[in-house]
Design a protein around this motif. Structure first.
Motif, PDB file in Angstrom:
ATOM      1  N   ALA A 136       6.871 -32.658  51.203  1.00  0.00           N
ATOM      2  CA  ALA A 136       6.055 -31.710  50.454  1.00  0.00           C
ATOM      3  C   ALA A 136       6.921 -30.652  49.777  1.00  0.00           C
ATOM      4  O   ALA A 136       6.661 -30.259  48.634  1.00  0.00           O
ATOM      5  N   ILE A 137       7.962 -30.204  50.476  1.00  0.00           N
ATOM      6  CA  ILE A 137       8.882 -29.219  49.905  1.00  0.00           C
ATOM      7  C   ILE A 137       9.595 -29.814  48.686  1.00  0.00           C
ATOM      8  O   ILE A 137       9.713 -29.187  47.641  1.00  0.00           O
ATOM      9  N   ALA A 138      10.042 -31.065  48.821  1.00  0.00           N
ATOM     10  CA  ALA A 138      10.742 -31.729  47.718  1.00  0.00           C
ATOM     11  C   ALA A 138       9.810 -31.905  46.521  1.00  0.00           C
ATOM     12  O   ALA A 138      10.209 -31.684  45.373  1.00  0.00           O
ATOM     13  N   GLU A 139       8.547 -32.263  46.764  1.00  0.00           N
ATOM     14  CA  GLU A 139       7.577 -32.414  45.672  1.00  0.00           C
ATOM     15  C   GLU A 139       7.340 -31.086  44.967  1.00  0.00           C
ATOM     16  O   GLU A 139       7.272 -31.022  43.730  1.00  0.00           O
ATOM     17  N   GLY A 140       7.223 -30.025  45.741  1.00  0.00           N
ATOM     18  CA  GLY A 140       7.016 -28.701  45.145  1.00  0.00           C
ATOM     19  C   GLY A 140       8.210 -28.266  44.327  1.00  0.00           C
ATOM     20  O   GLY A 140       8.065 -27.689  43.235  1.00  0.00           O
ATOM     21  N   ALA A 141       9.410 -28.543  44.807  1.00  0.00           N
ATOM     22  CA  ALA A 141      10.612 -28.181  44.076  1.00  0.00           C
ATOM     23  C   ALA A 141      10.739 -29.013  42.796  1.00  0.00           C
ATOM     24  O   ALA A 141      11.194 -28.515  41.766  1.00  0.00           O
ATOM     25  N   ALA A 142      10.304 -30.266  42.846  1.00  0.00           N
ATOM     26  CA  ALA A 142      10.403 -31.150  41.672  1.00  0.00           C
ATOM     27  C   ALA A 142       9.453 -30.687  40.569  1.00  0.00           C
ATOM     28  O   ALA A 142       9.734 -30.894  39.378  1.00  0.00           O
ATOM     29  N   ARG A 143       8.355 -30.063  40.920  1.00  0.00           N
ATOM     30  CA  ARG A 143       7.377 -29.588  39.914  1.00  0.00           C
ATOM     31  C   ARG A 143       7.913 -28.405  39.115  1.00  0.00           C
ATOM     32  O   ARG A 143       7.470 -28.153  38.027  1.00  0.00           O
ATOM     33  N   ARG A 144       8.855 -27.674  39.703  1.00  0.00           N
ATOM     34  CA  ARG A 144       9.423 -26.503  39.013  1.00  0.00           C
ATOM     35  C   ARG A 144      10.357 -26.983  37.987  1.00  0.00           C
ATOM     36  O   ARG A 144      10.723 -26.747  37.023  1.00  0.00           O
TER      37      ARG A 144
END
Length: 78
Positions: A70-78
């Motif tokens: 989930a952290i990686a997905e959130g970082a990828a959206r930025r």
């Protein structure tokens, strides 16, 4: 708007509507919050035992891997 009169001893009776709004019962404790503009907020103190279970989550626990994903997905959206 509801009113009450202050006695010479600094006591007052809370109007019934106010007691009902705060769900006050005999023996309940009150807290007075004085704001900078002179406004006063009246709060009913709640015993800690009344808070039991309020923070209980209905979600299933997640694994460390799911958190990292989930952290990686959130970082990828930025």
């Amino acid at each position: 708007m509801h009113e009450s009169t202050l006695t010479s001893k600094g006591q007052t009776t809370l109007p019934k509507h106010v007691r009902q709004a705060l769900n006050l019962k005999p023996g309940d404790k009150l807290r007075y919050l004085v704001l900078d503009d002179g406004e006063v907020r009246l709060l009913r103190m709640r015993p800690v035992t009344e808070l039991a279970g309020r923070l209980r989550s209905t979600r299933a626990p997640v694994t460390l891997e799911e958190m990292e994903e989930a952290i990686a997905e959130g970082a990828a959206r930025r």
